[in-house]
Design a protein around this motif. Structure first.
Motif, PDB file in Angstrom:
ATOM      1  N   ALA A  67       0.709  -1.162   0.045  1.00 16.97           N
ATOM      2  CA  ALA A  67      -0.175   0.073   0.110  1.00 16.97           C
ATOM      3  C   ALA A  67       0.853   1.191   0.089  1.00 16.97           C
ATOM      4  CB  ALA A  67      -0.853   0.006   1.353  1.00 16.97           C
ATOM      5  N   ASP A  68       0.302   2.415  -0.371  1.00 15.72           N
ATOM      6  CA  ASP A  68       0.994   3.632  -0.769  1.00 15.72           C
ATOM      7  C   ASP A  68       0.317   4.281   0.287  1.00 15.72           C
ATOM      8  OD1 ASP A  68       2.262   6.003  -1.229  1.00 15.72           O
ATOM      9  OD2 ASP A  68       1.412   6.198  -3.289  1.00 15.72           O
ATOM     10  N   GLY A  69       0.926   4.385   1.546  1.00 13.99           N
ATOM     11  CA  GLY A  69       0.135   5.106   2.758  1.00 13.99           C
ATOM     12  C   GLY A  69      -1.105   4.549   3.147  1.00 13.99           C
ATOM     13  N   ASP A  70      -2.143   5.394   2.926  1.00  9.44           N
ATOM     14  CA  ASP A  70      -3.376   4.931   3.200  1.00  9.44           C
ATOM     15  C   ASP A  70      -4.138   4.317   1.795  1.00  9.44           C
ATOM     16  OD1 ASP A  70      -4.231   4.855   5.586  1.00  9.44           O
ATOM     17  OD2 ASP A  70      -5.397   6.595   5.690  1.00  9.44           O
ATOM     18  N   THR A  71      -3.343   4.373   0.801  1.00  5.51           N
ATOM     19  CA  THR A  71      -3.802   3.887  -0.478  1.00  5.51           C
ATOM     20  C   THR A  71      -3.692   2.398  -0.661  1.00  5.51           C
ATOM     21  OG1 THR A  71      -3.639   6.184  -1.440  1.00  5.51           O
ATOM     22  CG2 THR A  71      -4.249   4.606  -2.894  1.00  5.51           C
ATOM     23  N   LEU A  72      -4.561   1.645  -0.730  1.00  7.58           N
ATOM     24  CA  LEU A  72      -4.304   0.201  -1.118  1.00  7.58           C
ATOM     25  C   LEU A  72      -3.909   0.328  -2.437  1.00  7.58           C
ATOM     26  CD1 LEU A  72      -7.352  -1.578   0.734  1.00  7.58           C
ATOM     27  CD2 LEU A  72      -5.234  -1.166   1.569  1.00  7.58           C
ATOM     28  N   HIS A  73      -2.924  -0.876  -2.624  1.00 13.38           N
ATOM     29  CA  HIS A  73      -2.684  -1.329  -4.065  1.00 13.38           C
ATOM     30  C   HIS A  73      -3.985  -1.895  -4.539  1.00 13.38           C
ATOM     31  CE1 HIS A  73      -1.117  -4.416  -7.015  1.00 13.38           C
ATOM     32  NE2 HIS A  73       0.174  -3.601  -6.966  1.00 13.38           N
ATOM     33  N   PRO A  74      -3.744  -1.610  -5.902  1.00 17.05           N
ATOM     34  CA  PRO A  74      -5.089  -1.934  -6.921  1.00 17.05           C
ATOM     35  C   PRO A  74      -5.498  -3.360  -6.532  1.00 17.05           C
ATOM     36  CG  PRO A  74      -3.672  -0.816  -8.292  1.00 17.05           C
ATOM     37  CD  PRO A  74      -2.793  -0.845  -6.910  1.00 17.05           C
ATOM     38  N   MET A  75      -4.640  -4.320  -6.264  1.00 19.34           N
ATOM     39  CA  MET A  75      -5.079  -5.575  -5.918  1.00 19.34           C
ATOM     40  C   MET A  75      -5.625  -5.963  -4.627  1.00 19.34           C
ATOM     41  SD  MET A  75      -5.333  -8.645  -7.577  1.00 19.34           S
ATOM     42  CE  MET A  75      -4.248  -8.786  -8.774  1.00 19.34           C
TER      43      MET A  75
END
Lengths: 265, 786, 155
Positions: free
Chosen positions: C79-87
């Motif tokens: 994950a990029d900080g609070d943003t999850l990886h698309p998968m």
């Protein structure tokens, strides 16, 4: 796992000398069989000599009517190799169906054949394609290499460096997997190379890969799939376990041979 | 409906921590100064323990201490208890032989505990296991049930013929009479294959003793922490509840196998005081195979009496149930009250009699596994119904139609104790027939045949009883515990809410479903609700999660606690608004005086409860924190119809499931996304039982299927997409009108699969096949029939 | 004891380990990255799948010393900080997880699939998952998640 010493070899010579100076040294290729074996404490080597740093053991090349694969080439690399896919598509397909993707990413052809698991796929390819196993000090025809259950012609400290496969006119592999382990209950590689038909069977016998002359005779030069299907294989000497009786395995040898022949076209 | 209301498919609130690797599974936790334990296990199925010599191992590097069963016995550690007492036909209570956490005189199955090594590292503990010297006097073992019942080898010296109990249910005489009146009697003999649950997280425990206050804390992989506290504290280690805290945060699947109180929990907790340091133990998967309680393992003979029109007159069932080497926590209830009581299924069979002989063997204890008793019941009934269809020449659809309980017959009293509250079995049945395009099957069969394949279709209907149970009823049947559930709703001063539930979430999505109930009832947004579970130090009480009980029993407790909050907060609102409480409406989180625009928000009233300046202090305590216990009025009765279609390669015996349709009546649906996931997961386990999974012991009691190399787990490429839907009649036995969904898949699927296989192979003369219908078995059946 | 050095989720790490230390033990016990799980001892369940030099590998079937000099990535690094990886997001959107234990291995394996085959079919996904066991979901929603995740990774 028991404790052991670990060394990363940088060259073939380095690997061989490290192994020979160890009390009970083992080569470590991809580790897909060796590490699970160590985890279960079924082996206790004093030293592991890791071959992954030896770059000249990795790669695929074609020369004349054969393809040579370095012993530390992974199943995934063989499966996706343009050379293998164009020259011996059956071998690329076989490699692409060994184990699971993670096994294919790390497991190697050299590790697989040195281990000679009676249900592994590569031994069938080596025998059916009449491959030559090249070690650090000799060349061994596949027919003489696989000598029994987990046994090979390799001597202590002998290192497989590559395998050379003659390019067949036609070949295919058909596997019926064990539902649990996904190893072969029966796998049959059929090949027609330079006027010779070979059919090598893995999974069926506890002494490992074998050629079936009944199947080869039935297949003939045209790889006749219906003739292969009609062959009645004797169940004597075939494995009998909770997953498959020897009769079932015998039956599957004909069926898988027939399917491989159909796929070979 | 707002997006978080009951009935909305909202995304799970618990997912983020799992998806980012921040779950808190037991093996993820470590304590300061923690030691590591490995357990020495018996390699023999049955042996006298003549001598356990730990002296050399104690001197091994890093070893802190080693304990054996004798050390525990010297401390008067008790026996692992069984939670349900069954009586035999003759009125005598079941045999309850001792179950010491570590073997003292005898080992009784491969995997039985012999010693615990505690060391500074896990490797050191494991290395030391190899140098413990044990002198075993190997004894003949009782492995299969017939052999065990002959009494040649006794698992427990004081249990004659290894028979734990010989139980019956139903009216024997009425059933005999129905058979004498019968036009036709159809009989079947079958085995319900033994399964190994295989939750993906192996069991683990971390035990800690604080000598400064005498408190114990055990982190363990359990589905019911309060039950473990009670069983281990009161019966095994004599630690009072206030000195024992059980914590079970995230658990990686249970399926029943993590209900039970296991030996390792008691061994570690006891040993942590001995060494005054925390100890961690985590099972290797190979240990799980020989220590986690197994499931199923029945051998049954059943007969169905029919009249000339194909109506069922009577059902007679005789079962032998393997209970393993010891009575596990609920081992005795599974082949009895969770099995024999469901034998009416969805049919109007007027007379039923069932007897069950339960047998000790030198194998791992057998206990509840997803479905627990109900899959065994459904399998025999639906196989028998199909056989009856075949032998009477009545279509399998028609024979079910004519025998099915009709919607106007509820409440329906079965001849085997249960009273079904509500349902509409024909509706789910007809819906499933349509959804599976049953009518179009023959053309699909033809195209398979054109390709050299055999195609078959199989039906199964089922009923199950879940939400176990009214405590008084369960108690009368032998349960040694209450079966209510508890909830505490704590409204914080600013109006956010923490729900404490005594149920346990190990994949079922309670943190979302229960938050939806709170959100819906109190009118607060779902992100203002936190669900807490799994810690006896935080949660007031609970009976945990099993038997699809969480929503059916735990859910109403949540509702009840929320209603107490509303009742109290309305009084506060009435005071502030200077109105009569009878005039206060509460809707969507807003209190208002009926017919006016004077209102207060939920947060304003909760703040007033904690800042009681303008407050009816003489009649009402400050605070907004309510506790509720809910004891159900009856079981709930999910039911449904599953239809499986298979294509078989007759050359190899390989069975492909081409289509699977499940139509389930599970009562009110709180979160349809989670419900579908529960059904799909259950179906995979049911299909696994039918096609792949089977535990095999050799004659000496060695487990031949002791790893994933030999025990076939369903994988992604074994399964099709699953056609799952609900056709619900609202439940009548609890105020949420829910029924339960966790087990329906594993109950309905196995007979649908096997009936489909037999349909496919009937043209080849195959009349029977046992589970798991592996390729080799299917090929052999075809081969034998030809 | 030998010293092993590698990059884990972009950070350089170095420790003394016994040669017999598995990569998964090193990640969990030395580095505290407990998102990578151990579900079996025969290299079949795939709960331990991580990426080694960009390819999925079972960290229970690799010694830590074999990862010397490698780039390892684990579920914690996606994950990029609070943003999850698309998968990861696709698994959440499609209810591709229940108990969550197999999930890290599933997600790591799925990302390797999409890196190898950017437009997988349902059949490709089911075949690829041969090395990942799940006991909760019946795979239905995992397959759905991976197909959605593959699309999202392209977008």
């Amino acid at each position: 796992m028991y404790d052991f010493k670990y060394q990363l070899a940088n060259s073939q010579d380095d690997a061989v000398s490290a192994q020979s100076s160890a009390e009970d040294g083992s080569f470590l290729a991809g580790g897909m069989t060796l590490i699970p074996t160590l985890k279960q404490r079924l082996a206790q080597p004093s030293d592991l000599v890791d071959l992954s740093g030896i770059s000249d053991l990795i790669g695929v090349s074609a020369e004349g009517d054969s393809v040579t694969i370095g012993s530390m080439t992974t199943h995934a690399e063989v499966a996706s190799s343009e050379i293998v896919s164009s020259k011996i598509p059956a071998l690329a397909a076989l490699a692409g169906n060994i184990g699971d993707p993670q096994v294919r990413n790390r497991g190697t052809i050299g590790g697989s054949i040195a281990n000679n698991d009676p249900a592994a796929d590569y031994p069938a390819a080596c025998v059916a394609l009449n491959a030559t196993i090249i070690t650090n000090n000799r060349k061994i025809p596949a027919d003489n290499f696989f000598t029994g259950l987990f046994e090979t012609a390799l001597e202590d400290g002998e290192l497989i460096t590559a395998v050379t496969f003659p390019i067949p006119d036609k070949a295919a592999y058909a596997k019926f997997p064990n539902p649990a382990s996904r190893y072969a209950i029966v796998g049959v590689m059929v090949a027609h190379t330079g006027g010779e038909t070979r059919a090598a069977v893995t999974g069926a016998s506890d002494s490992g890969v074998f050629r079936s002359s009944e199947i080869e005779n039935a297949l003939g030069d045209n790889l006749d799939s219906s003739a292969a299907k009609a062959v009645s294989i004797s169940a004597d000497g075939l494995n009998n376990d909770i997953h498959a009786s020897s009769e079932y395995r015998a039956h599957l040898v004909s069926i898988m041979a027939s399917r491989a022949a159909t796929a070979a076209g | 409906m707002t997006e978080t209301n009951i009935g909305a498919p909202i995304k799970r609130v618990e997912d983020k921590r799992f998806l980012t690797g921040r779950g808190r599974y037991t093996d993820d936790l470590n304590q300061p100064n923690q030691l590591y334990a490995c357990i020495l296990r018996s390699p023999h199925a049955h042996a006298n323990l003549k001598k356990v010599d730990v002296s050399q191992a104690k001197a091994a590097p890093g070893v802190i201490d080693i304990f054996t069963g004798s050390d525990m016995a010297a401390d008067e550690v008790g026996s692992l208890p069984c939670g349900w007492q069954i009586h035999s036909k003759d009125g005598s209570p079941m045999h309850e032989p001792g179950h010491p956490p570590m073997a003292v005189t005898k080992v009784r199955h491969v995997g039985d505990q012999v010693a615990i090594v505690i060391a500074e590292t896990k490797s050191q503990a494991r290395d030391a296991l190899d140098i413990i010297e044990v002198d075993y006097e190997v004894l003949p073992a009782a492995i299969n049930m017939d052999e065990a019942l002959s009494g040649k080898a006794l698992v427990h010296d004081d249990v004659p013929n290894n028979m734990c109990f010989d139980w019956e249910i139903g009216d024997k005489e009425a059933t005999e009479n129905s058979f004498s009146d019968a036009h036709k009697v159809v009989s079947i003999e079958l085995v319900n294959n033994r399964l190994i649950p295989n939750a993906m997280e192996p069991r683990a425990a971390v035990a800690q003793y604080d000598p400064s206050n005498g408190n114990y804390t055990l982190h363990t992989t359990t589905q019911n922490p309060h039950v473990i506290r009670l069983l281990m504290g009161a019966f095994v280690l004599q630690i009072p509840e206030h000195k024992l805290r059980i914590i079970s945060h995230d658990v990686g699947g249970g399926f029943g196998s993590k209900i039970f109180h296991y030996a390792e929990e008691a061994i570690l907790t006891w040993a942590s005081a001995k060494v005054s340091q925390p100890i961690k133990w985590t099972a290797e998967r190979s240990e799980s195979f020989v220590t986690d309680a197994h499931g199923r393992d029945h051998e049954t003979k059943a007969e169905l009496a029919l009249d000339k029109d194909g109506k069922f007159l009577g059902l007679r069932v005789s079962t032998k149930a393997n209970i393993g080497a010891y009575l596990s926590t609920f081992g005795s209830s599974v082949p009895t009250y969770l099995y024999g009581t469901l034998l009416a299924g969805v049919y109007k069979t007027p007379a039923i009699y069932c007897e069950v002989k339960t047998v000790f063997t030198n194998t791992v204890p057998v206990d509840a596994y997803r479905g627990a008793g109900r899959p065994e019941c459904t399998y025999l009934l639906e196989r028998l119904v199909n056989k009856a269809a075949k032998e009477t020449g009545i279509d399998p659809v028609e024979i079910r139609r004519i025998n099915m309980i009709q919607p106007d017959q509820f409440p329906y009293q079965t001849p085997v104790a249960l009273q079904y509250d509500v349902g509409d079995y024909p509706r789910a049945f007809e819906t499933a027939l349509k959804a599976s395009d049953y009518e179009g099957f023959s053309s699909r069969r033809k195209s398979s045949e054109d390709n050299g394949k055999k195609r078959g279709i199989g039906i199964s209907t089922y009923i199950e009883a879940c939400g176990i149970a009214p405590s008084a009823v369960a108690g009368a049947l032998g349960a040694r515990a209450g079966l209510y559930e508890s909830a505490q709703v704590r409204v914080h001063p600013t109006g956010s809410v923490t729900l404490y539930t005594g149920t346990h979430n190990h994949g079922q999505g309670h943190e979302t479903t229960f938050a939806q109930i709170v959100s819906d009832t109190l009118g607060v947004s779902i992100d203002q609700v936190e669900v807490s579970h799994g810690d006896t130090g935080e949660v007031q009480f609970g009976m945990g999660t099993y038997g699809s009980r969480s929503l059916a029993v735990g859910g109403p407790a949540v509702l009840k606690a929320c209603n107490k909050i509303i009742e109290k907060s309305k009084k506060i609102a009435a005071h502030i608004l200077e109105a009569s409480v009878d005039d206060i409406d509460f809707k969507d989180g807003v209190y208002s005086i009926s017919g006016t625009d004077r209102e207060l928000a939920f947060g304003e009233v909760s703040l007033a409860a904690y800042v009681p300046h303008n407050y009816p202090i003489e009649e009402l305590e400050p605070g907004l924190d309510e506790n509720a216990f809910y004891d159900p009025l009856n079981f709930s009765f999910p039911a449904g119809c599953h239809i499986c279609e298979v294509e078989i390669d007759p050359e190899t015996g390989e069975v492909e499931i081409t289509d699977f349709t499940a139509v389930d009546d599970i009562g009110r649906v709180i979160n349809p996304m989670i419900v579908e996931g529960q059904v799909q997961g259950g179906l995979a386990q049911g299909i696994g039982q039918a096609l792949m999974e089977g535990c095999v012991y050799d004659n000496e009691g060695q487990l031949l299927t002791g790893s994933y190399m030999d025990y076939t787990m369903p994988r992604a490429d074994n399964l099709p997409n699953l056609n799952v839907s609900t056709e619900s009649v609202l439940g009548a036995s609890n105020p949420l009108e829910v029924k339960g969904v966790g087990e329906v898949g594993s109950i309905g699927a196995p007979p649908a699969v096997i009936n489909a296989i037999l349909d496919a192979l009937s043209s080849l003369g195959v009349e029977d096949i046992s589970m798991p219908a592996s390729p080799s078995k299917v090929w052999q059946a075809i081969h034998n029939a030809q | 004891m030998p010293t092993v050095s590698m990059t884990v989720n972009g950070e350089s790490v170095s420790s003394e380990v016994e040669p017999r230390t598995l990569l998964v033990q090193y990640l969990r016990e030395n580095l505290g990255l407990t998102g990578t799980h151990v579900g079996c001892d025969t290299s079949q369940c795939g709960a331990c799948v991580v990426h080694v030099n960009g390819k999925s590998a079972k960290s229970c079937t690799m010694l830590a010393v074999q990862a010397e000099g490698s780039e390892v990535s684990t579920i914690e690094g996606l994950a990029d900080g609070d943003t999850l990886h698309p998968m990861q997001e696709a698994f959440r959107e499609n209810h591709g997880l229940q108990c969550g234990f197999c999930t890290p291995g599933m997600v790591m394996s799925a990302i390797d699939l999409v890196q190898t085959n950017s437009d997988p079919s349902e059949h490709d996904v089911r075949e690829w998952l041969e090395g990942n066991l799940c006991r909760c979901t019946g795979y239905h929603n995992i397959v759905k998640s991976i197909l959605a995740g593959a699309k999202a990774m392209q977008g």
